[in-house]
Design a protein around this motif. Structure first.
Motif, PDB file in Angstrom:
ATOM      1  N   MET A  65       0.894  -1.062  -0.097  1.00 44.43           N
ATOM      2  CA  MET A  65      -0.154   0.097  -0.052  1.00 44.43           C
ATOM      3  C   MET A  65       0.804   1.502   0.150  1.00 44.43           C
ATOM      4  O   MET A  65       0.475   2.504   0.160  1.00 44.43           O
ATOM      5  CB  MET A  65      -0.870  -0.009   1.268  1.00 44.43           C
ATOM      6  CG  MET A  65      -2.046  -1.178   1.324  1.00 44.43           C
ATOM      7  SD  MET A  65      -2.989  -1.178   0.059  1.00 44.43           S
ATOM      8  CE  MET A  65      -3.798  -2.729   0.408  1.00 44.43           C
ATOM      9  N   HIS A  66       2.270   1.109  -0.102  1.00 44.62           N
ATOM     10  CA  HIS A  66       3.090   2.348  -0.052  1.00 44.62           C
ATOM     11  C   HIS A  66       2.794   3.449  -1.017  1.00 44.62           C
ATOM     12  O   HIS A  66       2.517   4.541  -0.159  1.00 44.62           O
ATOM     13  CB  HIS A  66       4.391   1.645  -0.330  1.00 44.62           C
ATOM     14  CG  HIS A  66       5.482   2.735   0.231  1.00 44.62           C
ATOM     15  ND1 HIS A  66       6.503   3.096  -0.578  1.00 44.62           N
ATOM     16  CD2 HIS A  66       5.606   3.358   1.379  1.00 44.62           C
ATOM     17  CE1 HIS A  66       7.290   4.104  -0.026  1.00 44.62           C
ATOM     18  NE2 HIS A  66       6.688   4.197   1.270  1.00 44.62           N
ATOM     19  N   ASP A  67       2.432   3.327  -2.118  1.00 49.89           N
ATOM     20  CA  ASP A  67       2.358   4.318  -2.918  1.00 49.89           C
ATOM     21  C   ASP A  67       0.897   4.975  -2.797  1.00 49.89           C
ATOM     22  O   ASP A  67       0.649   6.295  -2.678  1.00 49.89           O
ATOM     23  CB  ASP A  67       1.976   3.888  -4.480  1.00 49.89           C
ATOM     24  CG  ASP A  67       3.471   3.687  -5.187  1.00 49.89           C
ATOM     25  OD1 ASP A  67       4.649   4.024  -4.154  1.00 49.89           O
ATOM     26  OD2 ASP A  67       3.583   3.013  -5.937  1.00 49.89           O
ATOM     27  N   ARG A  72      -0.383   5.189   0.265  1.00 52.68           N
ATOM     28  CA  ARG A  72       0.052   5.968   1.729  1.00 52.68           C
ATOM     29  C   ARG A  72       0.384   7.348   0.962  1.00 52.68           C
ATOM     30  O   ARG A  72      -0.097   8.458   1.684  1.00 52.68           O
ATOM     31  CB  ARG A  72       1.180   5.345   2.454  1.00 52.68           C
ATOM     32  CG  ARG A  72       0.519   3.878   3.199  1.00 52.68           C
ATOM     33  CD  ARG A  72       1.606   3.563   3.976  1.00 52.68           C
ATOM     34  NE  ARG A  72       1.308   2.315   4.655  1.00 52.68           N
ATOM     35  CZ  ARG A  72       1.376   1.907   6.006  1.00 52.68           C
ATOM     36  NH1 ARG A  72       2.077   3.009   6.366  1.00 52.68           N
ATOM     37  NH2 ARG A  72       1.029   0.904   6.390  1.00 52.68           N
ATOM     38  N   HIS A  73       1.471   7.253   0.237  1.00 55.97           N
ATOM     39  CA  HIS A  73       1.793   8.659  -0.078  1.00 55.97           C
ATOM     40  C   HIS A  73       0.953   9.617  -0.796  1.00 55.97           C
ATOM     41  O   HIS A  73       1.021  10.744  -0.546  1.00 55.97           O
ATOM     42  CB  HIS A  73       3.163   8.489  -1.065  1.00 55.97           C
ATOM     43  CG  HIS A  73       4.361   8.062  -0.271  1.00 55.97           C
ATOM     44  ND1 HIS A  73       5.304   9.030   0.328  1.00 55.97           N
ATOM     45  CD2 HIS A  73       5.003   6.819   0.300  1.00 55.97           C
ATOM     46  CE1 HIS A  73       6.291   8.324   0.892  1.00 55.97           C
ATOM     47  NE2 HIS A  73       5.985   6.918   1.082  1.00 55.97           N
ATOM     48  N   LEU A  74      -0.018   8.743  -1.539  1.00 54.23           N
ATOM     49  CA  LEU A  74      -1.047   9.666  -2.490  1.00 54.23           C
ATOM     50  C   LEU A  74      -1.884  10.391  -1.343  1.00 54.23           C
ATOM     51  O   LEU A  74      -2.436  11.457  -1.496  1.00 54.23           O
ATOM     52  CB  LEU A  74      -1.782   8.725  -3.141  1.00 54.23           C
ATOM     53  CG  LEU A  74      -2.562   9.141  -4.251  1.00 54.23           C
ATOM     54  CD1 LEU A  74      -2.045  10.093  -5.261  1.00 54.23           C
ATOM     55  CD2 LEU A  74      -3.520   8.140  -4.864  1.00 54.23           C
ATOM     56  N   PRO A 121       1.515   9.898   6.856  1.00 51.05           N
ATOM     57  CA  PRO A 121       2.869   9.852   7.224  1.00 51.05           C
ATOM     58  C   PRO A 121       3.454   8.373   7.069  1.00 51.05           C
ATOM     59  O   PRO A 121       2.707   7.335   7.614  1.00 51.05           O
ATOM     60  CB  PRO A 121       2.902  10.017   8.830  1.00 51.05           C
ATOM     61  CG  PRO A 121       1.745  11.084   9.075  1.00 51.05           C
ATOM     62  CD  PRO A 121       0.583  10.318   7.945  1.00 51.05           C
ATOM     63  N   CYS A 122       4.669   8.423   6.556  1.00 53.93           N
ATOM     64  CA  CYS A 122       5.159   6.834   6.090  1.00 53.93           C
ATOM     65  C   CYS A 122       6.599   6.644   6.662  1.00 53.93           C
ATOM     66  O   CYS A 122       6.814   5.976   7.532  1.00 53.93           O
ATOM     67  CB  CYS A 122       4.966   6.734   4.691  1.00 53.93           C
ATOM     68  SG  CYS A 122       5.482   5.156   4.172  1.00 53.93           S
ATOM     69  N   HIS A 123       7.574   7.837   6.071  1.00 53.33           N
ATOM     70  CA  HIS A 123       8.758   7.472   6.507  1.00 53.33           C
ATOM     71  C   HIS A 123       9.592   8.760   6.215  1.00 53.33           C
ATOM     72  O   HIS A 123       9.064   9.688   5.534  1.00 53.33           O
ATOM     73  CB  HIS A 123       9.736   6.387   5.794  1.00 53.33           C
ATOM     74  CG  HIS A 123       9.498   6.311   4.299  1.00 53.33           C
ATOM     75  ND1 HIS A 123      10.325   7.195   3.572  1.00 53.33           N
ATOM     76  CD2 HIS A 123       8.606   5.880   3.382  1.00 53.33           C
ATOM     77  CE1 HIS A 123       9.814   7.070   2.250  1.00 53.33           C
ATOM     78  NE2 HIS A 123       8.756   6.217   2.139  1.00 53.33           N
TER      79      HIS A 123
HETATM   80 ZN   LIG Z   1       6.797   5.821   2.146  1.00 47.70          ZN
END
Ligand SMILES: [Zn+2]
Length: 65
Positions: free
Chosen positions: A53-55, A57-59, A63-65
């Protein structure tokens, strides 16, 4: 001649509808949590769900990393 139509009282909501709505909200909240915030603590999938789901999350600006 047909008999005049009688009015029938229809409840605005039913217990089954309320239960279905609450269950749907709970499932959507859990899914939202798993997609946006889970780091493997709930899903026990390690970082697999995070990476999947990483992209997204950024979309969404999570907050991710
Ligand atoms: Zn990320």
């Amino acid at each position: 001649m047909a008999a005049p139509a009688r009015s029938v009282a229809v409840p605005a909501y039913s217990p089954r509808l309320l239960a279905a709505a609450l269950l749907s909200i709970g499932v959507l909240l859990l899914l939202g949590y798993l997609v946006m915030f889970d780091q493997g603590a709930v899903s026990h999938s390690g970082m697999y769900l995070h990476e999947l789901m990483h992209d997204g999350r950024h979309l969404l600006g999570v907050p991710c990393h």
